[in-house]
Scaffold this motif. Sequence first.
Motif, PDB file in Angstrom:
ATOM      1  N   GLU A 188       0.481  -0.753   0.324  1.00  0.00           N
ATOM      2  CA  GLU A 188       0.286   0.374  -0.231  1.00  0.00           C
ATOM      3  C   GLU A 188       1.122   1.008   0.059  1.00  0.00           C
ATOM      4  O   GLU A 188       0.609   2.564  -0.661  1.00  0.00           O
ATOM      5  CB  GLU A 188      -0.842   0.179   0.800  1.00  0.00           C
ATOM      6  N   ILE A 189       1.723   0.998   1.172  1.00  0.00           N
ATOM      7  CA  ILE A 189       2.539   2.400   0.712  1.00  0.00           C
ATOM      8  C   ILE A 189       3.333   2.334  -0.283  1.00  0.00           C
ATOM      9  O   ILE A 189       3.745   3.793  -0.857  1.00  0.00           O
ATOM     10  CB  ILE A 189       3.657   1.699   1.975  1.00  0.00           C
ATOM     11  N   ARG A 192       1.509   3.906  -2.966  1.00  0.00           N
ATOM     12  CA  ARG A 192       0.964   4.967  -3.182  1.00  0.00           C
ATOM     13  C   ARG A 192       2.711   5.944  -3.416  1.00  0.00           C
ATOM     14  O   ARG A 192       2.634   6.989  -4.350  1.00  0.00           O
ATOM     15  CB  ARG A 192       0.903   5.404  -1.702  1.00  0.00           C
ATOM     16  N   GLY A 193       3.439   5.421  -2.934  1.00  0.00           N
ATOM     17  CA  GLY A 193       5.008   6.478  -3.440  1.00  0.00           C
ATOM     18  C   GLY A 193       5.659   5.736  -4.847  1.00  0.00           C
ATOM     19  O   GLY A 193       5.873   7.230  -5.117  1.00  0.00           O
ATOM     20  N   ILE A 194       5.071   5.208  -5.399  1.00  0.00           N
ATOM     21  CA  ILE A 194       5.520   5.156  -6.563  1.00  0.00           C
ATOM     22  C   ILE A 194       4.427   5.233  -7.814  1.00  0.00           C
ATOM     23  O   ILE A 194       5.081   5.427  -8.774  1.00  0.00           O
ATOM     24  CB  ILE A 194       6.554   4.190  -7.116  1.00  0.00           C
TER      25      ILE A 194
END
Lengths: 221, 221, 221, 221
Positions: A188-189, A192-194
């Motif tokens: 999930e992180i 979002r980050g990429i």
Amino acid sequence: MGNDFKSRDKFTTIIDAALKVFGEKGYYNATISEIARAAGVSEATIYEYFGSKEDLLFAIPGEITRQAVDFLEGMAPFIRGAANKIRAIVYGYYRLYKENPYYSSLVLLNLKHNRKFMDAEGYQAVKKAAAILLEAIKEGMESGEFRKDIDPYLVRSILLGTIEHIFFRWHLKERREELPDFVDPLLEILTRGIGKPPEPRTYQINISIPSEGASGTPPAG
Amino acid sequence: MGNDFKSRDKFTTIIDAALKVFGEKGYYNATISEIARAAGVSEATIYEYFGSKEDLLFAIPGEITRQAVDFLEGMAPFIRGAANKIRAIVYGYYRLYKENPYYSSLVLLNLKHNRKFMDAEGYQAVKKAAAILLEAIKEGMESGEFRKDIDPYLVRSILLGTIEHIFFRWHLKERREELPDFVDPLLEILTRGIGKPPEPRTYQINISIPSEGASGTPPAG
Amino acid sequence: MGNDFKSRDKFTTIIDAALKVFGEKGYYNATISEIARAAGVSEATIYEYFGSKEDLLFAIPGEITRQAVDFLEGMAPFIRGAANKIRAIVYGYYRLYKENPYYSSLVLLNLKHNRKFMDAEGYQAVKKAAAILLEAIKEGMESGEFRKDIDPYLVRSILLGTIEHIFFRWHLKERREELPDFVDPLLEILTRGIGKPPEPRTYQINISIPSEGASGTPPAG
Amino acid sequence: MGNDFKSRDKFTTIIDAALKVFGEKGYYNATISEIARAAGVSEATIYEYFGSKEDLLFAIPGEITRQAVDFLEGMAPFIRGAANKIRAIVYGYYRLYKENPYYSSLVLLNLKHNRKFMDAEGYQAVKKAAAILLEAIKEGMESGEFRKDIDPYLVRSILLGTIEHIFFRWHLKERREELPDFVDPLLEILTRGIGKPPEPRTYQINISIPSEGASGTPPAG
DNA sequence: TATGAATGAGATTTCATTCAT
DNA sequence: GATGAATGAAATCTCATTCAT
């Protein structure tokens, strides 16, 4: 009666015993004699099957990693979308490491640090798994699922590093703590980050003006 | 006093030699005799200062890690914002590991895998550094810099895991490849991944209506 | 019968392989496994034919030495004169050792140093050859060909020692140097050394004295 | 307090023990553990002084052979005549081998067969002794003591071969038989074999004739 | 304090040999 | 008779560690 390689059974038995003993005590603290005892064979028999202690170590990942990689390769084409592929791979690692704690202990605590292992055959499977992961990341960049300004190698390092780090701690604490179920939160992180940020959307605003003096309404979220 | 200094010197000399030898060959392949040679003392002298080979290993990180931690702790209060703090910490690891390759090799390839190290004194400094990092993450969650639905431990694992993974590979390839300058890209991805998404903003639209009936034109994308 | 032949073949095959391997690497550095490989049989089969590694070693010279001795014995009666007999024997050794380098290597470098070999059957042939040589020497002493004040055992030691010494060096230098053709020069020296010196001969001097007295001149210093 | 090489004593003690054990059982059947027991030290101590079992073997002849060679070299210039020199050398071998039976057993039964020994330092002394012997033979040829049509290498082989052969048998029979005192007989035979035959001498015969009827005297010798 | 010297305790590895099939 | 497979028994060698000086 004339098996190809002496006895397949014994080969596997020794590998299993070695996996257990190496995984528990580490390569250097394990002794051939202990592995022999665990396998129920004599020390000399081990040397009939494997040329040296190190050979035995390197022979372990071959089988198990290859299976995992075969599975991955077979599955990959049927998964839609880079993010889903990545999820499958990461989940594959998670399962593999979690369900084979001796194996993950061995790989993370012993094999990965051995420069010679990089030349051994068993390392090929490990490399292949990493290559598949990298491909998935690149695919996502090309398809537009992910941003184009990211370094796919870094992304892979984030994924593998996190997985290894978490399993690592789990092993160091002798697996007495619950292994966190980190796969989805991690992805999930990372996603979002990429991931591509949402395109600025165009809003259509219709305004009807009542005949007499009017008050503006705020836009609805 | 003179004696004291002399001893201090020798202590440090031995630690340095051990760092070098352990870092190059790994704990198990290094011998006391080689460390003694590198330090220019006799083997017996090493045992005057350190109780055992393992003690010597565990004594190494104490000094250097403590320095790094002291630096961090001193700096932390002066940095505004969790993201900036995190950046400072990650960059601290990066510098420490890059500029002390024997040290990072030792920590990543030997110490981290040693369960007994967790009981040794030198491990405290390592733990403290990790704690500071965790605090910064939590601070960011509380201050609203980061989302509240993330697991701060996972975030820390992502950071440490990535750092370790990258240095790890660098060492495995015997540092012949350029170490990528990954700090900013990593933090960029992570910040997007855990950062608060922009609040839906409220737009104030003033519309003036000309005397005679008019039609609004939609904004041009 | 067919079976018998088959066995005979295998027996010989193993002996040949052992001769080659022992001759090349020496008894202690040769392994049964290598001999088995060279013979194209299994290790266990070797133990069907020979009781132990040492038995195998001792079984080798039997055949080949016996042949040489048979030849010698058959030839001896037809040779006139001790010197000629000795020459035939020495030449026999020379041929045998030169044309069977594995054999001579084995005998000179391995068998001769093994006390147990003296009790083995194969040693009998070696002893017989030495006995024949001794007989020839004694015969020469009796017949007056050689002096009577020599020790026939010493003479035999000279002959055998010289032969062995020269072949020995040849093998130590891995037969890369040309083997000197030493038989005739050796015998030439030995024959002079032990041969009867020419009997003091009696000269008949006739002196006729002239009528008038003459005086001889004294010898000059 | 600070001997040059650990303790000279222990070094010698180990060499002596090794000489004894190797000499009795042969290199391959001797074990380090037995040598350690014979020397009254631990096995590990042996490895402090000698790098390996083979090193220990090769270290043995150094001392003892060198002494013998030094003695030879010192003596040689004072001996008149090639035959006398050769006699001194042969006698030197005889004494050396007879009075150091372990040594001769070792050299003849173990060292000489070891190709690697030819590269070891201790072999130099052996070579030097052989060179001195060869020189003496050549000197005799030049001075006219010996015939010029002989091969000096062959002559040396005769001498060394005979010596070795006789000692060899002595050892094989476990020295239970008296060692024959062969030096002089051997040299007697060899000297005749290679010596210049007596020149045909010219006899001066003086005949004095008494005035009246005389009787001839027989020639004197 | 410093160390030269010694060693206990094992570990890996090798091989001749056996035995069930 | 032939052999694949297994192993008992050792042997060499290494090293962390100790201790008297």
